[in-house]
Design an enzyme around this catalytic site. Structure first.
Site, PDB file in Angstrom:
ATOM      1  N   CYS A  51      17.199  15.946  -0.798  1.00 54.85           N
ATOM      2  CA  CYS A  51      16.668  17.183  -0.240  1.00 54.85           C
ATOM      3  C   CYS A  51      17.423  18.361  -0.836  1.00 54.85           C
ATOM      4  CB  CYS A  51      16.810  17.185   1.283  1.00 54.85           C
ATOM      5  SG  CYS A  51      15.958  18.571   2.079  1.00 54.85           S
ATOM      6  N   TYR A  57      21.390  18.886  11.427  1.00 52.41           N
ATOM      7  CA  TYR A  57      20.919  17.803  12.283  1.00 52.41           C
ATOM      8  C   TYR A  57      20.117  16.734  11.556  1.00 52.41           C
ATOM      9  CZ  TYR A  57      16.710  20.818  12.422  1.00 52.41           C
ATOM     10  OH  TYR A  57      15.623  21.592  12.097  1.00 52.41           O
ATOM     11  N   SER A 158       8.316  22.494   8.422  1.00 53.45           N
ATOM     12  CA  SER A 158       9.450  22.542   9.341  1.00 53.45           C
ATOM     13  C   SER A 158       9.947  23.972   9.507  1.00 53.45           C
ATOM     14  CB  SER A 158      10.588  21.662   8.810  1.00 53.45           C
ATOM     15  OG  SER A 158      10.195  20.322   8.746  1.00 53.45           O
ATOM     16  N   CYS A 316       3.224   7.546  19.134  1.00 55.61           N
ATOM     17  CA  CYS A 316       3.918   6.281  19.352  1.00 55.61           C
ATOM     18  C   CYS A 316       5.036   6.422  20.379  1.00 55.61           C
ATOM     19  CB  CYS A 316       4.470   5.740  18.031  1.00 55.61           C
ATOM     20  SG  CYS A 316       5.631   6.826  17.188  1.00 55.61           S
ATOM     21  N   CYS A 337      10.656   1.284  11.105  1.00 60.99           N
ATOM     22  CA  CYS A 337      10.286   2.616  11.565  1.00 60.99           C
ATOM     23  C   CYS A 337      11.142   3.625  10.812  1.00 60.99           C
ATOM     24  CB  CYS A 337      10.516   2.731  13.077  1.00 60.99           C
ATOM     25  SG  CYS A 337      10.362   4.402  13.742  1.00 60.99           S
ATOM     26  N   ASP A 338      10.658   4.849  10.734  1.00 60.30           N
ATOM     27  CA  ASP A 338      11.398   5.907  10.051  1.00 60.30           C
ATOM     28  C   ASP A 338      12.755   6.163  10.688  1.00 60.30           C
ATOM     29  OD1 ASP A 338      11.748   8.082   8.245  1.00 60.30           O
ATOM     30  OD2 ASP A 338      11.168   9.465   9.832  1.00 60.30           O
ATOM     31  N   CYS A 379      12.696   2.609  34.780  1.00 59.99           N
ATOM     32  CA  CYS A 379      11.421   2.958  34.159  1.00 59.99           C
ATOM     33  C   CYS A 379      10.251   2.291  34.881  1.00 59.99           C
ATOM     34  CB  CYS A 379      11.416   2.551  32.696  1.00 59.99           C
ATOM     35  SG  CYS A 379      12.503   3.530  31.636  1.00 59.99           S
ATOM     36  N   CYS A 411      15.463  11.044  29.613  1.00 57.77           N
ATOM     37  CA  CYS A 411      14.767  10.696  30.849  1.00 57.77           C
ATOM     38  C   CYS A 411      14.717  11.868  31.832  1.00 57.77           C
ATOM     39  CB  CYS A 411      15.436   9.485  31.493  1.00 57.77           C
ATOM     40  SG  CYS A 411      14.725   9.020  33.090  1.00 57.77           S
TER      41      CYS A 411
END
Length: 448
Positions: A51, A57, A158, A316, A337-338, A379, A411
């Site tokens: 990048c 972050y 972004s 998702c 997953c990413d 949950c 949560c």
């Protein structure tokens, strides 16, 4: 039908029927039961973690060391092999390609011109292809805009809010601000008629400025589609996958260590505080509902409306299961997953196996079902379960009862948001927006 012992054991362990296990695994070999359609999506990283920015972050820059990325450019033969395999491994009428990073525009325009050529070359009759590009926008110029417009790319841009909020965590490699270039990109995208959405990372710094961020995106950027992503990274995320964090990097629910400002916090100091996330969403919702509902689409709200109407989640992160959105690295390696691009979650390599064999595999089935099977009792008894489903597994870093799964760090924030907005939603729900296939599958993995 008689099933193998492996299928019977898997069925018992994962709490699903032997028939479901068999059907899922058979899809990986190309065998589809009546009425079964293979569905998958890949987030493609043609430059890996490379990048031109140095966002504080960023969850992906550290992959250079973790994955020993020496050369970070996808070769043309690997690109064509992937495109052929990606099309063949799914049955959707529209095949969505999501180009991500790092910063994918570092590959240069010629690479993406070749992408379009190869897609047209290998597209079967009766099917269509769409492309979406997640970018920081700083490298785009007129030739890029013309290409993106002519080829109907959906762009995810972004931007974290007005100048002071955006520049706080999003500098160049030399520490220079990026706001001017990014804002200019928003105006050029509008000028060229390119469909784009803004992607705003809600972090510790901008979380307290919800209305300032929202009004800026609506009034100055002029976007009609927004994505808000909570910034949550446990400490040591560079080396440890969420499920493999050392026990001392987990906190109990209600612990002071679950706050980013605590000296022994379990999350990075740029992570959004949980209740601040809920407050941010609630404030945006009130403004949006009062002035912009039906005009501005916000992914989290559209998904919530779909779920309240009894339809599946559009994302998702708020679905009961996951596992259909894998990450493809520049070298052909595929991960669950990413947000799970760690050695423990490598599924294989394009060319050695088909994508279908990797996605419809026992390892990925276990990964996808674990989101539901590891829900803690908090949950299962929560009134908002069917709107949240325990959030993304990557945020589950709060310890609960012995022998139970972890609770999401977010949560309390989600509970605060749902408690605020549900009484304000009329019984006659608006129809949720139809989102682009890529945005409906993912978009919690888009910080670029």
């Amino acid at each position: 039908m008689t099933y193998s012992q492996i299928i019977l054991d898997t069925s018992k362990r994962l709490n699903i029927s032997p028939e479901a296990v068999h059907t899922y695994l058979a899809a990986g070999t190309g065998e589809r039961a009546a009425g079964v359609e293979r569905s998958l999506h890949a987030t493609i990283k043609p430059v890996g973690s490379a990048c031109n920015l140095d966002c504080t972050y960023c969850y992906y820059l550290s992959k250079e060391q973790l994955l020993s990325q020496k050369s970070r450019r996808m070769k043309e033969e690997a690109l064509e092999r992937f495109i052929v395999d990606y099309i063949a491994s799914q049955d959707a009428s529209e095949i969505a390609f999501t180009w991500h990073g790092g910063e994918p525009t570092l590959m240069g325009l010629k690479f993406f011109e070749r992408v379009v050529e190869l897609q047209k070359k290998h597209l079967p009759a009766g099917r269509s292809i769409s492309n979406d590009l997640q970018t920081n926008g700083t490298l785009l110029d007129d030739t890029w805009y013309r290409f993106l417009s002519e080829n109907a790319f959906l762009v995810g841009l972004s931007i974290d809010g007005p100048r002071a909020l955006h520049d706080f965590y999003r500098p160049t490699k030399k520490g220079k601000p990026t706001f001017d270039k990014v804002f200019a990109a928003t105006q050029q995208l509008r000028k060229y008629g390119i469909q784009f959405s803004t992607l705003t990372t809600v972090n510790r710094h901008n979380a307290g400025s919800a209305l300032e961020v929202y009004r800026f995106l609506r009034d100055e950027v002029g976007t009609s589609y927004m994505q808000f992503i909570p910034c949550v990274e446990p400490k040591q995320f560079e080396r440890h996958a969420p499920a493999y964090l050392p026990s001392n990097q987990l906190a109990s629910t209600g612990s002071a260590r679950a706050h980013p400002d605590h000296p022994m916090s379990v999350v990075t100091d740029w992570s959004v505080e949980s209740e601040a996330w809920g407050t941010f969403l609630a404030e945006v919702f009130d403004e949006w509902q009062a002035h912009d509902q039906g005009k501005v689409k916000i992914n989290l709200f559209e998904s919530m409306f779909a779920q309240l109407a009894g339809r599946p989640s559009l994302m998702c992160t708020s679905s009961p299961f996951c596992g259909k959105n894998v990450a493809l690295e520049h070298d052909g390696r595929v991960y669950s997953c990413d947000h799970f691009v760690y050695p423990e979650y490598e599924l294989g390599r394009v060319g050695d196996q088909t994508l279908a064999e990797m996605v419809f595999s026992l390892k990925q089935l276990e990964f996808g079902l674990d989101k539901h099977n590891s829900l803690p009792s908090e949950c299962k008894t929560c009134p908002y379960l069917k709107l949240c489903w325990g959030e993304c597994p990557r945020t589950r870093i709060l310890k609960t009862r012995e022998g139970e799964g972890n609770l999401s760090y977010l949560c309390r924030g989600w509970k605060k948001f749902f408690a605020h907005v549900l009484p304000r939603i009329p019984r006659q729900l608006p129809a949720p927006a139809k989102l682009h296939p890529a945005t409906s599958l993912v978009r919690d993995n888009n910080r670029s």
